[in-house]
Design a protein around this motif. Structure first.
Motif, mmCIF file in Angstrom:
data_model
loop_
_atom_site.group_PDB
_atom_site.id
_atom_site.type_symbol
_atom_site.label_atom_id
_atom_site.label_comp_id
_atom_site.label_asym_id
_atom_site.label_seq_id
_atom_site.Cartn_x
_atom_site.Cartn_y
_atom_site.Cartn_z
ATOM 1 N N MET A 1 -58.224 8.261 -65.204
ATOM 2 C CA MET A 1 -56.975 7.054 -65.901
ATOM 3 C C MET A 1 -56.107 8.108 -66.709
ATOM 4 N N SER A 2 -54.865 7.925 -66.663
ATOM 5 C CA SER A 2 -53.875 8.557 -67.136
ATOM 6 C C SER A 2 -53.869 7.899 -68.744
ATOM 7 N N GLN A 3 -53.098 8.616 -69.634
ATOM 8 C CA GLN A 3 -53.030 8.301 -71.103
ATOM 9 C C GLN A 3 -52.422 6.777 -70.892
ATOM 10 N N GLN A 4 -51.367 6.695 -70.361
ATOM 11 C CA GLN A 4 -50.496 5.648 -70.356
ATOM 12 C C GLN A 4 -51.132 4.304 -69.677
ATOM 13 N N THR A 5 -52.006 4.596 -68.408
ATOM 14 C CA THR A 5 -52.784 3.637 -68.136
ATOM 15 C C THR A 5 -53.985 3.124 -68.999
ATOM 16 N N HIS A 6 -54.527 4.162 -69.791
ATOM 17 C CA HIS A 6 -55.646 3.690 -70.642
ATOM 18 C C HIS A 6 -55.125 2.894 -71.796
ATOM 19 N N LYS A 7 -53.868 3.158 -72.227
ATOM 20 C CA LYS A 7 -53.312 2.441 -73.344
ATOM 21 C C LYS A 7 -53.110 0.892 -72.906
ATOM 22 N N ILE A 8 -52.666 0.723 -71.728
ATOM 23 C CA ILE A 8 -52.615 -0.777 -70.996
ATOM 24 C C ILE A 8 -53.907 -1.386 -70.967
ATOM 25 N N TRP A 9 -54.998 -0.571 -70.540
ATOM 26 C CA TRP A 9 -56.235 -0.953 -70.309
ATOM 27 C C TRP A 9 -56.863 -1.448 -71.559
ATOM 28 N N GLU A 10 -56.499 -0.673 -72.805
ATOM 29 C CA GLU A 10 -57.189 -1.184 -73.988
ATOM 30 C C GLU A 10 -56.451 -2.583 -74.428
ATOM 31 N N LYS A 11 -55.282 -2.515 -74.094
ATOM 32 C CA LYS A 11 -54.435 -3.850 -74.874
ATOM 33 C C LYS A 11 -54.992 -4.923 -73.887
ATOM 34 N N ASP A 12 -55.278 -4.875 -72.716
ATOM 35 C CA ASP A 12 -55.674 -5.823 -71.841
ATOM 36 C C ASP A 12 -57.201 -6.224 -72.362
ATOM 37 N N ARG A 13 -57.969 -4.998 -72.382
ATOM 38 C CA ARG A 13 -59.440 -5.576 -72.837
ATOM 39 C C ARG A 13 -59.340 -6.026 -74.402
ATOM 40 N N ASN A 14 -58.617 -5.772 -75.276
ATOM 41 C CA ASN A 14 -58.573 -6.290 -76.453
ATOM 42 C C ASN A 14 -57.970 -7.649 -76.673
ATOM 43 N N HIS A 15 -57.345 -8.009 -75.544
ATOM 44 C CA HIS A 15 -56.437 -9.232 -75.878
ATOM 45 C C HIS A 15 -56.202 -10.418 -74.858
ATOM 46 N N ILE A 16 -56.648 -10.151 -73.621
ATOM 47 C CA ILE A 16 -56.530 -10.971 -72.689
ATOM 48 C C ILE A 16 -58.085 -11.372 -72.176
ATOM 49 N N LEU A 17 -58.117 -12.908 -72.281
ATOM 50 C CA LEU A 17 -59.208 -13.798 -71.598
ATOM 51 C C LEU A 17 -58.920 -13.913 -70.239
ATOM 52 N N HIS A 18 -59.498 -13.226 -69.085
ATOM 53 C CA HIS A 18 -59.084 -13.337 -67.665
ATOM 54 C C HIS A 18 -60.057 -14.652 -67.061
ATOM 55 N N PRO A 19 -59.470 -15.218 -66.004
ATOM 56 C CA PRO A 19 -60.045 -16.087 -65.309
ATOM 57 C C PRO A 19 -61.376 -15.686 -64.845
ATOM 58 N N TYR A 20 -62.469 -16.496 -65.137
ATOM 59 C CA TYR A 20 -63.731 -16.271 -64.647
ATOM 60 C C TYR A 20 -64.521 -14.906 -65.036
ATOM 61 N N THR A 21 -64.245 -14.600 -66.101
ATOM 62 C CA THR A 21 -64.590 -13.461 -66.835
ATOM 63 C C THR A 21 -66.200 -13.331 -66.744
ATOM 64 N N HIS A 22 -66.715 -12.436 -66.376
ATOM 65 C CA HIS A 22 -68.098 -11.865 -66.675
ATOM 66 C C HIS A 22 -67.969 -10.991 -67.857
ATOM 67 N N PHE A 23 -68.338 -11.700 -69.112
ATOM 68 C CA PHE A 23 -68.091 -10.829 -70.303
ATOM 69 C C PHE A 23 -68.919 -9.466 -70.432
ATOM 70 N N GLU A 24 -70.093 -9.362 -70.086
ATOM 71 C CA GLU A 24 -70.859 -8.084 -70.132
ATOM 72 C C GLU A 24 -69.994 -7.088 -69.316
ATOM 73 N N ASN A 25 -69.764 -7.401 -68.065
ATOM 74 C CA ASN A 25 -69.239 -6.379 -67.270
ATOM 75 C C ASN A 25 -67.737 -6.120 -67.561
ATOM 76 N N PHE A 26 -66.948 -6.971 -68.058
ATOM 77 C CA PHE A 26 -65.502 -6.819 -68.628
ATOM 78 C C PHE A 26 -65.585 -5.704 -69.887
ATOM 79 N N ASP A 27 -66.658 -6.094 -70.708
ATOM 80 C CA ASP A 27 -66.701 -5.329 -71.865
ATOM 81 C C ASP A 27 -67.002 -3.902 -71.616
ATOM 82 N N ARG A 28 -67.731 -3.799 -70.517
ATOM 83 C CA ARG A 28 -68.263 -2.424 -69.902
ATOM 84 C C ARG A 28 -67.199 -1.653 -69.241
ATOM 85 N N GLU A 29 -66.340 -2.407 -68.489
ATOM 86 C CA GLU A 29 -65.530 -1.863 -67.316
ATOM 87 C C GLU A 29 -64.221 -1.987 -67.585
ATOM 88 N N GLY A 30 -63.825 -2.942 -68.263
ATOM 89 C CA GLY A 30 -62.330 -3.560 -68.225
ATOM 90 C C GLY A 30 -61.662 -3.817 -66.782
#
Length: 461
Positions: A1-30
Motif C-alpha cells: 500500500m502506497s503512502q497516499q493510499t494509506h492516508k485514504i485508508w486511515e480516513k475511511d477507517r476512522n470516519h466512515i460507517l460502511h453498509p453491512y459492516t462486520h466491525f471486527e473484520n473492518f477494524d482489522r483489515e479496513g
C-alpha cells in the motif's frame, strides 16, 4: 500500500460507517480503495486491475467509465443539475424518463414516482399501496406478504420487507405488518421431491397463509423475479405466474421488485412479463436504471392505482409523500442516457447470447468438492458451497467459506461477492467471452486454493 493510499485508508477507517459492516473484520483489515473503472474492469488506488464480477453492486450495467454517459452528465449538470419537482415543477429529463419507463414497463404501468434507490422505491410502494386502499375505502388492507431470504432494501420499512432474518438483529422493525412465505429455493427442497411438487407446496402454503390472515387484511405481495442478495434463487417454473394468479383471485396487489433483474441483467429491459409471465401492479426499479452513475430509483404503478389516488378529496387534497431529490434532473438525465446506451449497443441481446455460455462454463465447477450448487440466469449467477455434497450440509458460518474464496479470487484479479456460504456474480453487461473464461478459470483456481487451506487447517471431515 502506497503512502497516499494509506492516508485514504486511515480516513475511511476512522470516519466512515460502511453498509453491512462486520466491525471486527473492518477494524482489522479496513477497506480496499478503488479509484478507477473501465468497462468491466476496476482498478485499486495503487493501479492493480480486477475483473469486476459484481458490477459494483448489481449496478454498472453499461460498464465503468462510459465516456458518452460522463459527457452527458456533465452537460446536464451545467444546464440544470437540480430543481425540485414538488407539485408544479419538473425538468425535461424527469418527464422524458417517466415516459420512457412507461414505454418499457408492461401493461398499464404508466405512472412513476422517483426516488434515489431501491429501498426508497420499495418504501414508497408500500406507502402508495396503503394510501390507495385507504382512498378506496378498504383501510383494513395493511398486511404484506414477503418471503424468507427476500431482499428489498434497508430503509426502515424496506428492511422489514427483507426476509433475511440475520439482518434484523437489534433493529426494531415493523415486522407485525409482514408475513414471510417460504423461499422458492429448489436446491434446498425435500429429498425426492420434484421441482413441480415443490412449486405446488409453495403455492399451497401461500394460499393457506392468505386464508389464515384473511384476504381483506392483505394489501400486497412483493417478490424479486430472481432473489438476489438472498442467494440468487431461481424459483421453480410457473411459480411467479401462479403467485400472481393467487393475488388476482384474492384482490392483493402484486409488486415486482426488479431492482436487480431489470435493464438487461436477464436479457430483457424488464423481466416480469417477458421472462416470468407476470403483469405486476407495481414495478420497482433502481441500480441498472442509471447503471449506478447517479443514484436513482423508481416506483412505477398502474392506471388503476393512479385513477383512485388522483381523485382529490376536500379533506385530503394532497399526496403528502415525496423527497427533495424525487425526479432529480441530473439523475433522470443519466437514466435516459443509460437506456439509450443499453438499446443502441444491444446489450440485452448480448446478454441473451452470452448468458447461456456463462451459465454453462460456471456449471463446470459443479464437480468441485466444495461446490454444492451452481445456479442463476444469464448475468446473475451464484455458487453455493457445502461441507458434504451428498447431505448438503452447510459449512460452519465461522469458517466464512464465501469470504475465503473471495480473498483468493481478489488476489488473482477477480472481484466476486461473498455472502456467508455463497459467492455471487453479477458483472457489467460489457462482460465478453474472454472475461467469462478468465472469471471461471480464476474461480477454479480459487476453489482449489480454498480447499487446500481448509484441508491444512483440518476443517474438512
Amino acid at each position: 500500500m502506497s503512502q497516499q493510499t494509506h492516508k485514504i485508508w486511515e480516513k475511511d477507517r476512522n470516519h466512515i460507517l460502511h453498509p453491512y459492516t462486520h466491525f471486527e473484520n473492518f477494524d482489522r483489515e479496513g477497506s480496499v480503495i478503488y479509484s478507477r473503472g473501465d468497462k468491466h474492469f476496476i482498478f485499486d488506488n495503487d493501479g492493480k486491475r480486477y475483473l469486476d464480477g459484481i458490477a459494483g453492486l448489481w449496478c454498472v450495467n453499461i460498464g465503468h467509465g462510459n465516456q458518452e454517459m460522463a459527457d452527458h452528465i456533465g452537460r446536464q449538470a451545467k444546464e440544470l443539475a437540480y430543481y425540485n419537482t414538488f407539485e408544479d415543477a419538473v425538468s425535461p429529463p424527469t418527464a422524458e424518463l417517466a415516459a420512457e419507463l412507461a414505454r418499457l414497463a408492461p401493461g398499464d404501468l404508466n405512472h412513476v414516482f422517483f426516488g434515489t434507490g431501491g429501498s426508497v422505491a420499495n418504501d414508497s410502494a408500500i406507502k402508495l399501496v396503503h394510501y390507495y386502499y385507504n382512498i378506496i375505502g378498504k383501510p383494513e388492507k395493511k398486511k404484506i406478504l414477503s418471503r424468507d431470504l427476500a431482499y428489498h432494501g434497508s430503509t426502515y420499512l424496506a428492511h422489514a420487507l427483507t426476509g433475511i432474518s440475520g439482518t434484523h438483529s437489534a433493529f426494531d422493525l415493523p415486522k407485525e405488518l409482514i408475513h414471510y412465505l417460504s423461499a422458492p429455493y429448489p436446491y434446498r427442497r425435500r429429498d425426492g421431491q420434484s421441482e413441480e411438487e415443490f412449486c405446488d407446496v409453495l403455492i399451497a402454503e401461500m394460499e393457506e397463509a392468505i386464508i389464515k390472515i384473511k384476504p381483506q387484511n392483505i394489501a400486497c405481495y412483493i417478490a424479486e423475479p430472481i432473489m438476489g442478495a438472498g442467494g440468487v434463487i431461481v424459483p421453480p417454473k410457473g411459480y411467479h405466474r401462479r403467485t400472481a394468479e393467487l393475488c388476482k383471485k384474492y384482490d392483493i396487489l402484486y409488486i415486482a421488485d426488479e431492482v436487480v433483474t431489470a435493464f438487461g441483467r436477464l436479457g430483457n429491459m424488464i423481466s416480469s412479463k417477458d421472462t416470468f409471465e407476470v403483469q405486476p401492479d407495481i414495478l420497482i426499479l433502481a441500480k441498472g436504471i442509471s447503471s449506478g452513475y447517479v443514484p436513482l430509483g423508481a416506483t412505477v404503478f398502474s392506471d388503476r392505482i393512479y385513477d383512485a389516488i388522483s381523485k382529490a378529496e376536500k379533506e385530503n387534497p394532497y399526496f403528502s409523500h415525496g423527497f427533495t431529490y424525487s425526479g432529480h434532473a441530473l439523475a433522470c438525465a443519466a437514466g435516459l442516457k443509460n437506456i439509450e446506451i443499453l438499446e443502441k449497443n444491444r446489450l440485452c441481446e448480448k446478454v441473451r447470447q452470452l448468458g447461456p455460455y456463462f451459465e454453462k462454463e460456471l456449471a463446470s465447477l459443479q464437480d468441485h468438492p466444495l461446490v454444492g450448487d451452481v445456479r442463476g440466469s444469464h448475468y446473475m449467477l451464484a455458487l453455493e458451497y457445502v461441507k458434504d455434497k451428498h447431505t448438503k450440509e452447510a459449512f460452519d458460518p465461522a469458517i466464512n467459506i464465501g469470504k475465503r474464496v473471495y480473498r483468493h479470487a481478489k488476489e488473482k484479479g477477480l472481484i466476486i461477492r461473498p455472502i456467508a456460504h455463497l459467492n455471487i456474480l453479477s458483472p457489467p453487461l460489457t462482460y465478453d467471452k474472454n472475461a467469462i473464461d478468465e472469471t471461471v478459470s480464476i474461480l477454479s483456481e480459487s476453489l482449489d486454493a480454498t480447499l487446500e487451506d481448509l484441508t491444512a487447517e483440518k476443517l474438512l471431515s
